[in-house]
Motif scaffolding. Structure first.
Motif, PDB file in Angstrom:
ATOM      1  N   UNK A 223     -10.053 -17.167 -34.805  1.00  0.00           N
ATOM      2  CA  UNK A 223     -10.831 -17.834 -35.951  1.00  0.00           C
ATOM      3  C   UNK A 223     -11.285 -19.375 -35.476  1.00  0.00           C
ATOM      4  N   UNK A 224      -9.842 -20.136 -34.994  1.00  0.00           N
ATOM      5  CA  UNK A 224     -10.091 -21.386 -35.031  1.00  0.00           C
ATOM      6  C   UNK A 224     -10.727 -21.648 -33.550  1.00  0.00           C
ATOM      7  N   UNK A 225     -11.987 -22.358 -33.658  1.00  0.00           N
ATOM      8  CA  UNK A 225     -12.856 -22.596 -32.538  1.00  0.00           C
ATOM      9  C   UNK A 225     -12.021 -23.282 -31.395  1.00  0.00           C
ATOM     10  N   UNK A 226     -11.454 -24.362 -31.859  1.00  0.00           N
ATOM     11  CA  UNK A 226     -10.634 -25.227 -30.987  1.00  0.00           C
ATOM     12  C   UNK A 226      -9.736 -24.475 -30.253  1.00  0.00           C
ATOM     13  N   UNK A 227      -8.642 -23.774 -30.904  1.00  0.00           N
ATOM     14  CA  UNK A 227      -7.743 -23.104 -30.370  1.00  0.00           C
ATOM     15  C   UNK A 227      -8.306 -21.870 -29.363  1.00  0.00           C
ATOM     16  N   UNK A 228      -9.273 -21.453 -29.755  1.00  0.00           N
ATOM     17  CA  UNK A 228      -9.943 -20.435 -28.976  1.00  0.00           C
ATOM     18  C   UNK A 228     -10.372 -21.155 -27.345  1.00  0.00           C
ATOM     19  N   UNK A 229     -11.143 -21.984 -27.750  1.00  0.00           N
ATOM     20  CA  UNK A 229     -11.606 -22.727 -26.320  1.00  0.00           C
ATOM     21  C   UNK A 229     -10.551 -23.266 -25.508  1.00  0.00           C
ATOM     22  N   UNK A 230      -9.249 -23.874 -26.453  1.00  0.00           N
ATOM     23  CA  UNK A 230      -8.174 -24.314 -25.511  1.00  0.00           C
ATOM     24  C   UNK A 230      -7.653 -23.164 -24.587  1.00  0.00           C
ATOM     25  N   UNK A 231      -7.229 -21.830 -25.324  1.00  0.00           N
ATOM     26  CA  UNK A 231      -6.712 -21.013 -24.684  1.00  0.00           C
ATOM     27  C   UNK A 231      -7.670 -20.433 -23.668  1.00  0.00           C
ATOM     28  N   UNK A 232      -9.054 -20.277 -23.612  1.00  0.00           N
ATOM     29  CA  UNK A 232      -9.963 -19.715 -22.587  1.00  0.00           C
ATOM     30  C   UNK A 232     -10.047 -20.813 -21.496  1.00  0.00           C
ATOM     31  N   UNK A 233     -10.016 -21.972 -21.659  1.00  0.00           N
ATOM     32  CA  UNK A 233     -10.200 -22.915 -20.669  1.00  0.00           C
ATOM     33  C   UNK A 233      -8.863 -22.952 -19.914  1.00  0.00           C
ATOM     34  N   UNK A 234      -7.463 -22.591 -20.467  1.00  0.00           N
ATOM     35  CA  UNK A 234      -6.374 -23.151 -20.065  1.00  0.00           C
ATOM     36  C   UNK A 234      -5.680 -21.821 -19.657  1.00  0.00           C
ATOM     37  N   UNK A 235      -6.369 -20.694 -19.531  1.00  0.00           N
ATOM     38  CA  UNK A 235      -5.502 -19.562 -19.378  1.00  0.00           C
ATOM     39  C   UNK A 235      -4.362 -19.469 -18.482  1.00  0.00           C
ATOM     40  N   UNK A 236      -4.662 -20.141 -17.163  1.00  0.00           N
ATOM     41  CA  UNK A 236      -3.708 -19.950 -16.139  1.00  0.00           C
ATOM     42  C   UNK A 236      -2.630 -20.930 -16.512  1.00  0.00           C
ATOM     43  N   UNK A 237      -2.818 -21.985 -17.147  1.00  0.00           N
ATOM     44  CA  UNK A 237      -1.872 -23.012 -17.315  1.00  0.00           C
ATOM     45  C   UNK A 237      -0.905 -22.112 -18.428  1.00  0.00           C
ATOM     46  N   UNK A 238      -1.411 -21.551 -19.391  1.00  0.00           N
ATOM     47  CA  UNK A 238      -0.702 -20.747 -20.218  1.00  0.00           C
ATOM     48  C   UNK A 238       0.338 -19.707 -19.700  1.00  0.00           C
ATOM     49  N   UNK A 239      -0.270 -19.024 -18.815  1.00  0.00           N
ATOM     50  CA  UNK A 239       0.571 -17.859 -17.935  1.00  0.00           C
ATOM     51  C   UNK A 239       1.751 -18.545 -17.352  1.00  0.00           C
ATOM     52  N   UNK A 240       1.343 -19.832 -16.560  1.00  0.00           N
ATOM     53  CA  UNK A 240       2.456 -20.424 -15.728  1.00  0.00           C
ATOM     54  C   UNK A 240       3.315 -20.992 -16.967  1.00  0.00           C
ATOM     55  N   UNK A 241       3.108 -21.499 -18.201  1.00  0.00           N
ATOM     56  CA  UNK A 241       3.893 -22.069 -19.185  1.00  0.00           C
ATOM     57  C   UNK A 241       4.867 -20.890 -19.424  1.00  0.00           C
ATOM     58  N   UNK A 242       4.377 -19.759 -19.714  1.00  0.00           N
ATOM     59  CA  UNK A 242       5.206 -18.738 -20.009  1.00  0.00           C
ATOM     60  C   UNK A 242       6.215 -18.316 -19.079  1.00  0.00           C
ATOM     61  N   UNK A 243       5.894 -18.337 -17.802  1.00  0.00           N
ATOM     62  CA  UNK A 243       6.810 -18.226 -16.773  1.00  0.00           C
ATOM     63  C   UNK A 243       8.066 -19.312 -17.080  1.00  0.00           C
ATOM     64  N   UNK A 244       7.506 -20.475 -17.084  1.00  0.00           N
ATOM     65  CA  UNK A 244       8.621 -21.449 -17.286  1.00  0.00           C
ATOM     66  C   UNK A 244       9.238 -21.321 -18.594  1.00  0.00           C
ATOM     67  N   UNK A 245       8.767 -20.690 -19.459  1.00  0.00           N
ATOM     68  CA  UNK A 245       9.393 -20.849 -20.748  1.00  0.00           C
ATOM     69  C   UNK A 245      10.289 -19.454 -20.965  1.00  0.00           C
ATOM     70  N   UNK A 246      10.406 -18.657 -20.108  1.00  0.00           N
ATOM     71  CA  UNK A 246      11.058 -17.361 -19.997  1.00  0.00           C
ATOM     72  C   UNK A 246      12.416 -17.774 -19.439  1.00  0.00           C
ATOM     73  N   UNK A 247      13.351 -17.299 -20.274  1.00  0.00           N
ATOM     74  CA  UNK A 247      14.859 -17.387 -19.816  1.00  0.00           C
ATOM     75  C   UNK A 247      15.248 -16.062 -19.020  1.00  0.00           C
ATOM     76  N   UNK A 248      15.769 -16.365 -17.893  1.00  0.00           N
ATOM     77  CA  UNK A 248      15.896 -14.934 -17.212  1.00  0.00           C
ATOM     78  C   UNK A 248      17.084 -14.170 -17.869  1.00  0.00           C
ATOM     79  N   UNK A 249      16.779 -12.985 -18.074  1.00  0.00           N
ATOM     80  CA  UNK A 249      18.154 -12.409 -18.542  1.00  0.00           C
ATOM     81  C   UNK A 249      18.643 -11.440 -17.748  1.00  0.00           C
ATOM     82  N   UNK A 250      18.282 -11.639 -16.465  1.00  0.00           N
ATOM     83  CA  UNK A 250      18.848 -10.735 -15.163  1.00  0.00           C
ATOM     84  C   UNK A 250      19.111 -11.614 -14.006  1.00  0.00           C
ATOM     85  N   UNK A 251      19.763 -12.867 -14.421  1.00  0.00           N
ATOM     86  CA  UNK A 251      20.094 -13.570 -13.260  1.00  0.00           C
ATOM     87  C   UNK A 251      21.575 -13.076 -12.710  1.00  0.00           C
ATOM     88  N   UNK A 252      21.770 -13.392 -11.549  1.00  0.00           N
ATOM     89  CA  UNK A 252      23.108 -12.865 -10.885  1.00  0.00           C
ATOM     90  C   UNK A 252      24.223 -13.503 -11.211  1.00  0.00           C
TER      91      UNK A 252
END
Length: 877
Positions: A223-252
């Motif tokens: 519903x929030x236009x600002x948020x919507x556009x922010x996400x649409x324009x930076x989707x790759x950034x968001x996905x990359x951030x997610x990788x960075x933010x995820x803690x590895x729970x299967x480290x050796x």
DNA sequence: ACGCTCACG
DNA sequence: ACGTACGTGAGCGTC
């Protein structure tokens, strides 16, 4: 179920470093972070009783890019050398304690913790993760709890989050929390996030869609236009951030949770190292290695005078006697601990009667035995003492040393000053209220409880005395706090007479008013509801009735007086609610609230507490007699039911603007001192200076604004606070403050210096040497730090005022006694004393009050005391 | 147990 | 960009 505790090593070490003042051992090795780490770890071991434990560290020592230190991760500013050198030390020590440490090349400690916690959960363990970092919240589950130690007012409390806890705080599940973090970003973790989306936006999106991917797929539903556009324009950034933010729970990770079994941690090797680090208070923890506990097992139950008499005799000459008086409705006894190492509990039984015990205790006091007790005031009915020399009070000493603690029980003092964990009241008497231990309580428990109390008192005296010397507070302990204890005891005993029938009448009058208002309010609202419920009231005002003035609090609409008052002009109906609130408050808190405390002697014997406030003031409870209404006429009525007894009047003495005078003194500001020496009206004088008008031309408004500024200065001024108080813009408030400091340059200088000194030392100091630690000053959080700065400005002032009043009380009480006057202090309200004075003593008492209060301290401005006489508290005030 | 509101200095 | 005047205690509603 087995308990598995995982500690985020660097995170906790980092917290410890900033939470503990920097110090070294005699070799010059910095040890404060190691010390703090151990304290936190011991606390966790004691409270969680883990079966398995591991500490995870990042492999790479931080790299250094900037001069200034910010946090422990290498991607950021570098770690301070003083902290860095402690990392290998703690690792070595943990190893010596047989505690598993884990680090994994190419992975962060977070990954190790993530992996081990999930493995532990799978193995059926209850896992607790200890970290100062919120990043780990994504690991929370029903069997994995994230524990975040917080330093609040110098006390470490632990916030714990499981699945439900995370959901409550962020409205998302722990796994969804990864996406929240990825969206909002985290500069300290180098997670870019999506520009334009902050915490609010992130939680809103994820709580609706569950993940970044899903939100992207349904972007049209954001519903929030600002948020919507922010996400649409930076989707790759968001996905990359997610990788960075995820803690590895299967480290050796090679170690398994089962291999982290906690064995004996108090080893010889570790003790050796503790000694080298010079953590004296911790040595006792390793007691089982060096010697057997010198106290447990040494508890002896004595139930006949033949055995008891010689014990009391020995105690008379002992260098130090820890004493504890145990009493409940059926039991009575006294425990003693002195030089010979044994602890005796002499309990009421057969020939050992209550009177016998009391007599023996009085003998000790009269023989000037060197007694040490947890709390003199609560025991003075039995001690019957007003000789301030002989008895040592450990709770008061501990309070002076750190006034920020919530409690000063024997177990707290043992932990803090003896490095010992003794069983607390709750552990010895599970699910029992302190005031009412049951009559059928097991004697062993009473023995244990009483003896631990006496033992800790005995043991702690020297440690506390030493610390008081170190901190230069032995003087204020001996000459202010201890004499005050007796003055407060007398005041509590005296109590204050209350006209119960009048109070009842008052309550009935309020009831009539409340009923009428209630009817009106229901009529306006269209239906009945609970006016006392802020939630319901908010929904009705701002929801149903659509008044302007939206949300303010976390739980809903704010309905506070300040909000309602703004609505009052446009919606006269709101005044009814305000009026209702006022009457309801008066009835419940005062009319009804006070009535239950009126004793058979028609008096209220409230408690005056000496170990509560951070600044040194005393506090009043059961009931609170320091917040009886005075500002509004209707509330003030209550003061008319506080009356002197037959043949007496009230004499009320209060300091005029004591805090501002102290400010004048401590800052040595010439203009403020002059103002006090030449003008009676300090607020007008301030207005004249600040607003550049002649004194005679100062308007009412200018004066009241200047008054607000004066208050603000004492509180540690902020433009926001002042603007709020005066309902002016922040700009204007800023200007006022600027002009104020131009008018009083000495004050500006003094306040800046107060903050500077407090930052250097970690605490602020009053005129009489009372300290208040201000841990907030080192907080990484800007807001917290600012709070610390305001505290640094306010505490010396408020605290010095408290000191002066305490000194005055002691001297007033002393002179009343010396002159054999029967008049008594009955109340203290921070800058006011109320005395119940016999009619033939009035003139003498007035003089005693004025003189002792004005002479309690010698400032470079006069202390001014107003004294008034009346037949009730209202009249006298 | 905790937050809100409000009483005091 | 954020959210603040300092220090308390009690009653009430809500969870």
């Amino acid at each position: 179920m087995s308990k598995f505790v995982l500690i985020d090593g660097h995170s906790i070490l980092n917290r410890a470093f900033y939470g503990v003042p920097i110090f070294t051992n005699s070799e010059g090795l910095h040890t404060n972070a190691v010390f703090g780490f151990l304290n936190i770890m011991f606390k966790i071991i004691d409270s969680k009783q883990p079966d398995y434990m591991a500490v995870a560290f990042d492999v790479h020592q931080p790299t250094f890019r900037h001069e200034m230190f910010k946090d422990y991760k290498g991607t950021r500013k570098p770690m301070m050398e003083e902290l860095r050198e402690q990392v290998p030390v703690i690792k070595e020590l943990l190893q010596k304690m047989n505690i598993t440490t884990v680090e994994l090349p190419g992975y962060e400690a977070d990954d190790v913790i993530g992996t081990l916690s999930k493995k532990g959960e799978k193995a059926g363990m209850e896992v607790d993760v200890i970290s100062g970092d919120r990043d780990l919240l994504q690991l929370a589950s029903d069997h994995i709890t994230i524990c975040i130690p917080k330093t609040k007012k110098g006390q470490t409390t632990v916030e714990e989050y499981n699945t439900e806890g995370v959901r409550k705080l962020y409205k998302v599940t722990p796994t969804e929390f990864i996406d929240v973090k990825a969206l909002m970003g985290d500069s300290s973790d180098n997670i870019p996030g999506v520009p334009g989306i902050g915490e609010k936006g992130a939680t809103a999106i994820i709580s609706q869609f569950g993940s970044i991917e899903n939100a992207y797929d349904h972007a049209d539903e954001i519903s929030n236009t600002r948020n919507r556009n922010a996400l649409l324009n930076n989707y790759e950034m968001a996905q990359m951030s997610k990788t960075l933010a995820t803690i590895n729970i299967q480290s050796p990770v090679e170690v398994t949770p089962e291999q982290c079994k906690l064995e004996d941690i108090y080893t010889e090797d570790a003790l050796e190292m503790i000694k080298r680090l010079e953590f004296k208070s911790m040595i006792q923890r390793f007691g089982s290695v060096t010697s057997t506990n010198d106290c447990e097992g040494g508890f002896k139950y004595i139930n006949n005078p033949f055995d008891a008499d010689p014990i009391f005799e020995q105690a008379k000459n002992a260098e130090n006697v820890g004493i504890f008086i145990y009493r409940n409705k059926d039991n009575f006894g006294v425990s003693l601990c002195f030089n010979n190492g044994n602890v005796y509990y002499i309990g009421k039984e057969g020939f050992v009667t209550e009177d016998y015990i009391i007599e023996k205790v009085r003998d000790l006091v009269n023989a000037k035995a060197k007694l040490t007790i947890l709390n003199i005031k609560e025991n003075n009915d039995i001690l019957g003492n007003d000789d301030v020399e002989s008895i040592f009070d450990i709770s008061i000493a501990a309070y002076l040393l750190n006034p920020l603690q919530n409690t000063y029980d024997y177990d707290d003092i043992a932990r803090e000053y003896l490095g010992m964990n003794v069983p607390a009241f709750d552990e010895i008497f599970p699910k029992t209220k302190k005031s009412e231990t049951p009559s059928d309580e097991i004697p062993e428990n009473i023995l244990k409880y009483a003896c631990y109390n006496a033992y800790v008192a005995y043991k702690a005296k020297d440690a506390l005395t030493e610390k008081l010397k170190e901190t230069e507070m032995l003087d204020i302990y001996n000459n202010v706090e201890i004499p005050l204890t007796y003055a407060l005891y007398d005041m509590e005993q005296a109590g204050i007479m209350v006209a119960g029938d009048k109070l009842k009448e008052y309550g009935e009058r309020l009831k009539t008013g409340i009923d009428a208002l209630e009817k009106d309010i229901y009529a306006e609202a269209g239906h009945e509801f609970n006016i006392n419920s802020p939630k319901q009231l908010g929904e009705i005002l701002f929801g149903e009735m659509q008044l302007p003035g939206g949300k303010k609090t976390k739980t809903g609409y704010s309905t506070s007086a300040s909000v309602l008052e703004k609505l009052e002009p446009d919606y006269p109906f709101v005044s009814k609610i305000l009026e209702y609130r006022q009457l309801a408050k008066l009835k419940s808190t005062y009319a009804d609230g006070l009535a239950v405390y009126i004793g058979k002697d028609n008096r209220i014997h409230g408690k005056f507490n000496q170990t509560i406030t951070a600044t040194g003031r005393i506090s009043s409870t059961e009931p609170n007699l320091q917040n009886i209404p005075v500002r509004m006429p209707l509330g003030r009525e209550i003061r008319k039911v506080f009356i002197p007894k037959e043949g007496c009047v009230f004499i009320d003495a209060d300091y005029s603007q004591i805090e501002l005078r102290i400010l004048a003194h401590m800052s040595d500001d010439k203009n403020l001192i002059d103002a006090y020496n030449h003008s009676k009206d300090i607020h007008a004088a301030t207005a004249s200076l600040v607003f550049h008008v002649p004194l005679e031309e100062v308007t009412k408004e200018q004066r009241s604004n200047a008054k607000a500024v004066n208050f603000g200065i004492v509180y540690g001024i902020s433009s926001f606070g002042l603007s709020n108080d005066l309902s002016i813009s922040r700009k204007e408030a800023e200007q006022y403050i600027k002009d104020y400091f131009i008018s009083y340059p000495g004050i500006k200088n003094y306040l800046d210096n107060s903050v500077k000194k407090a930052k250097e030392k970690g605490y602020s100091v009053t005129m009489f040497g009372r300290r208040r630690p201000i841990p907030e000053l080192t907080s990484g959080n800007f807001m917290q730090r600012q709070f610390g700065e305001r505290v640094a400005m306010n505490s010396p002032i408020q605290g010095s005022a408290a000191d002066i009043m305490k000194i005055a009380m002691i001297n007033v009480a002393k002179e009343l006694k010396e002159k054999d006057l029967k008049s008594k202090i009955v109340l203290q309200v921070h800058d006011e004393l109320l005395i119940e004075a016999y009619e033939n003593e009035v003139e003498q008492v007035k003089d005693i009050l004025k003189r002792n209060m004005e002479q309690a301290a010698h400032l470079n401005v006069p202390l001014d005391v107003d004294v008034q006489v009346g037949n009730n508290w209202d009249e006298a005030h």
